[in-house]
Design a protein around this motif. Structure first.
Motif, PDB file in Angstrom:
ATOM      1  N   LEU A   1       0.817  -1.206   0.000  1.00  0.00           N
ATOM      2  CA  LEU A   1       0.000   0.000   0.000  1.00  0.00           C
ATOM      3  C   LEU A   1       0.855   1.262   0.000  1.00  0.00           C
ATOM      4  O   LEU A   1       0.564   2.235  -0.700  1.00  0.00           O
ATOM      5  CB  LEU A   1      -0.919   0.013   1.227  1.00  0.00           C
ATOM      6  N   LEU A   2       1.916   1.264   0.798  1.00  0.00           N
ATOM      7  CA  LEU A   2       2.757   2.452   0.924  1.00  0.00           C
ATOM      8  C   LEU A   2       3.776   2.560  -0.204  1.00  0.00           C
ATOM      9  O   LEU A   2       4.144   3.663  -0.620  1.00  0.00           O
ATOM     10  CB  LEU A   2       3.467   2.443   2.281  1.00  0.00           C
ATOM     11  N   GLY A   3       4.244   1.416  -0.684  1.00  0.00           N
ATOM     12  CA  GLY A   3       5.146   1.371  -1.819  1.00  0.00           C
ATOM     13  C   GLY A   3       6.442   2.112  -1.600  1.00  0.00           C
ATOM     14  O   GLY A   3       6.964   2.206  -0.483  1.00  0.00           O
ATOM     15  N   ASP A   4       6.968   2.678  -2.701  1.00  0.00           N
ATOM     16  CA  ASP A   4       8.250   3.374  -2.618  1.00  0.00           C
ATOM     17  C   ASP A   4       8.101   4.813  -2.129  1.00  0.00           C
ATOM     18  O   ASP A   4       9.059   5.592  -2.162  1.00  0.00           O
ATOM     19  CB  ASP A   4       8.969   3.343  -3.965  1.00  0.00           C
ATOM     20  N   ARG A   5       6.927   5.145  -1.654  1.00  0.00           N
ATOM     21  CA  ARG A   5       6.710   6.483  -1.082  1.00  0.00           C
ATOM     22  C   ARG A   5       7.236   6.572   0.342  1.00  0.00           C
ATOM     23  O   ARG A   5       7.247   7.663   0.935  1.00  0.00           O
ATOM     24  CB  ARG A   5       5.224   6.834  -1.130  1.00  0.00           C
ATOM     25  N   VAL A   6       7.677   5.441   0.894  1.00  0.00           N
ATOM     26  CA  VAL A   6       8.256   5.427   2.229  1.00  0.00           C
ATOM     27  C   VAL A   6       9.565   4.652   2.210  1.00  0.00           C
ATOM     28  O   VAL A   6       9.821   3.841   1.317  1.00  0.00           O
ATOM     29  CB  VAL A   6       7.299   4.804   3.269  1.00  0.00           C
ATOM     30  N   THR A   7      10.395   4.917   3.213  1.00  0.00           N
ATOM     31  CA  THR A   7      11.641   4.177   3.407  1.00  0.00           C
ATOM     32  C   THR A   7      11.738   3.799   4.882  1.00  0.00           C
ATOM     33  O   THR A   7      10.889   4.154   5.688  1.00  0.00           O
ATOM     34  CB  THR A   7      12.856   5.037   3.023  1.00  0.00           C
ATOM     35  N   ASP A   8      12.795   3.091   5.214  1.00  0.00           N
ATOM     36  CA  ASP A   8      13.100   2.764   6.620  1.00  0.00           C
ATOM     37  C   ASP A   8      11.915   2.116   7.333  1.00  0.00           C
ATOM     38  O   ASP A   8      11.572   2.459   8.465  1.00  0.00           O
ATOM     39  CB  ASP A   8      13.522   4.021   7.394  1.00  0.00           C
ATOM     40  N   VAL A   9      11.299   1.152   6.648  1.00  0.00           N
ATOM     41  CA  VAL A   9      10.162   0.456   7.246  1.00  0.00           C
ATOM     42  C   VAL A   9      10.651  -0.472   8.353  1.00  0.00           C
ATOM     43  O   VAL A   9      11.579  -1.263   8.154  1.00  0.00           O
ATOM     44  CB  VAL A   9       9.392  -0.354   6.185  1.00  0.00           C
ATOM     45  N   VAL A  10      10.045  -0.349   9.516  1.00  0.00           N
ATOM     46  CA  VAL A  10      10.352  -1.231  10.642  1.00  0.00           C
ATOM     47  C   VAL A  10       9.033  -1.818  11.125  1.00  0.00           C
ATOM     48  O   VAL A  10       8.082  -1.078  11.398  1.00  0.00           O
ATOM     49  CB  VAL A  10      11.026  -0.462  11.803  1.00  0.00           C
ATOM     50  N   SER A  11       8.962  -3.133  11.194  1.00  0.00           N
ATOM     51  CA  SER A  11       7.718  -3.744  11.665  1.00  0.00           C
ATOM     52  C   SER A  11       8.025  -4.913  12.582  1.00  0.00           C
ATOM     53  O   SER A  11       9.057  -5.576  12.443  1.00  0.00           O
ATOM     54  CB  SER A  11       6.857  -4.206  10.484  1.00  0.00           C
ATOM     55  N   ARG A  12       7.119  -5.147  13.494  1.00  0.00           N
ATOM     56  CA  ARG A  12       7.236  -6.305  14.371  1.00  0.00           C
ATOM     57  C   ARG A  12       5.860  -6.676  14.898  1.00  0.00           C
ATOM     58  O   ARG A  12       4.988  -5.818  15.052  1.00  0.00           O
ATOM     59  CB  ARG A  12       8.191  -6.033  15.530  1.00  0.00           C
ATOM     60  N   ARG A  13       5.697  -7.944  15.146  1.00  0.00           N
ATOM     61  CA  ARG A  13       4.457  -8.430  15.747  1.00  0.00           C
ATOM     62  C   ARG A  13       4.628  -8.480  17.254  1.00  0.00           C
ATOM     63  O   ARG A  13       5.632  -8.998  17.746  1.00  0.00           O
ATOM     64  CB  ARG A  13       4.099  -9.810  15.196  1.00  0.00           C
ATOM     65  N   GLN A  14       3.654  -7.920  17.935  1.00  0.00           N
ATOM     66  CA  GLN A  14       3.652  -7.912  19.392  1.00  0.00           C
ATOM     67  C   GLN A  14       2.249  -8.264  19.871  1.00  0.00           C
ATOM     68  O   GLN A  14       1.329  -8.399  19.060  1.00  0.00           O
ATOM     69  CB  GLN A  14       4.062  -6.529  19.921  1.00  0.00           C
TER      70      GLN A  14
END
Length: 276
Positions: free
Chosen positions: A192-205
């Motif tokens: 959805l966000l594509g190359d319009r964002v950088t430095d993606v950090v995700s985690r499941r909690q």
């Protein structure tokens, strides 16, 4: 009536249904009694600091917006449902938080491009019916280099499985409407966000919910307080057999997840930086 006019009318009707659904019951009680800890988690992940311009999209009664204001942010809490905003105003005043509240559709935000340093949503924007439109708005109103932060229930977690349990009893969604728990899949949000964002950090909690000591307590509370569940029971109407079957299905879901008096509700926490 033209096709585009028909589409606009259908969208307005759909949004009206969503607005009414979240006004059912007592969602602010869910936010304060059950998942109060989620807002501060998202605010911390977004590193909100003094003077940051912050937009909380689909803010409800301010679960994340109020902690962001208390952290020093210049916060706007926006939501489709004015009844939730009204409760939030009272909660903010009681906690000494100063922020703005504005009725707004997450798919058509009434804010200028690049207006905010941080754009966030805590189990809120995931319920907008058209994911691409909502994601486009999140990106549009965030400045270059700013932070987008999202906290969403996963499909595999307790709330995701709750929505799967509700599905056979609910009316079919309109064409083009996507399931909310897809926002709990990293690959979906990245697409959805594509190359319009950088430095993606995700985690499941997970948040450990100890508000219900027995499966029946969960059922009773959510049937009274949680708009999506109330709406499904209203759709079932006087069909007592189907209502009883849904009672059993939801009770069984809670019974299977309850461990030592609590249930772990899994979510995806994702932050990203708006591309320059």
């Amino acid at each position: 009536m033209t096709e585009s006019a028909d589409t606009r009318e259908a969208d307005l009707a759909l949004k009206a249904k969503h607005r009414a659904m979240w006004a059912l019951g007592d969602y602010p009680a869910v936010a304060t009694r059950v998942v109060a800890g989620l807002g501060p988690v998202l605010v911390d992940a977004c590193a909100v600091k003094e003077g940051d311009r912050v937009l909380d999209v689909a803010a409800g009664s301010g679960n994340a917006a109020i902690p962001a204001a208390l952290a020093g942010g210049d916060v706007v809490a926006s939501d489709l449902t004015p009844e939730l905003l009204a409760v939030g105003r009272g909660e903010a005043e009681a906690r000494g938080a100063v922020l703005s509240w504005q009725e707004a559709d997450a798919e058509a935000l009434p804010f200028e491009d690049a207006a905010f340093d941080t754009v966030m949503s805590c189990v809120g924007v995931m319920f907008a019916p058209h994911h691409r439109a909502a994601a486009d708005e999140l990106v549009r109103v965030c400045r270059a280099g700013g932070t987008i932060g999202l906290l969403s229930w996963t499909p595999e977690g307790f709330i995701g499985r709750m929505f799967a349990t509700l599905k056979p009893y609910a009316p079919p969604p309109p064409p083009g409407v996507q399931p909310p728990p897809l926002w709990g899949k990293e690959e979906h949000v990245r697409a959805l966000l594509g190359d319009r964002v950088t430095d993606v950090v995700s985690r499941r909690q997970s948040i450990r919910v100890d508000a219900f000591s027995a499966p029946g307590d969960f059922l009773e509370f959510f049937k009274a307080a949680y708009g999506p569940i109330i709406a499904v029971y209203r759709y079932i109407g006087d069909d007592t057999e189907r209502a009883a079957a849904l009672d059993t299905a939801l009770t069984d879901l809670a019974a299977g997840a309850l461990r030592d008096g609590a249930i772990d509700w899994e979510y995806l926490l994702l932050t990203a930086r708006r591309s320059d």
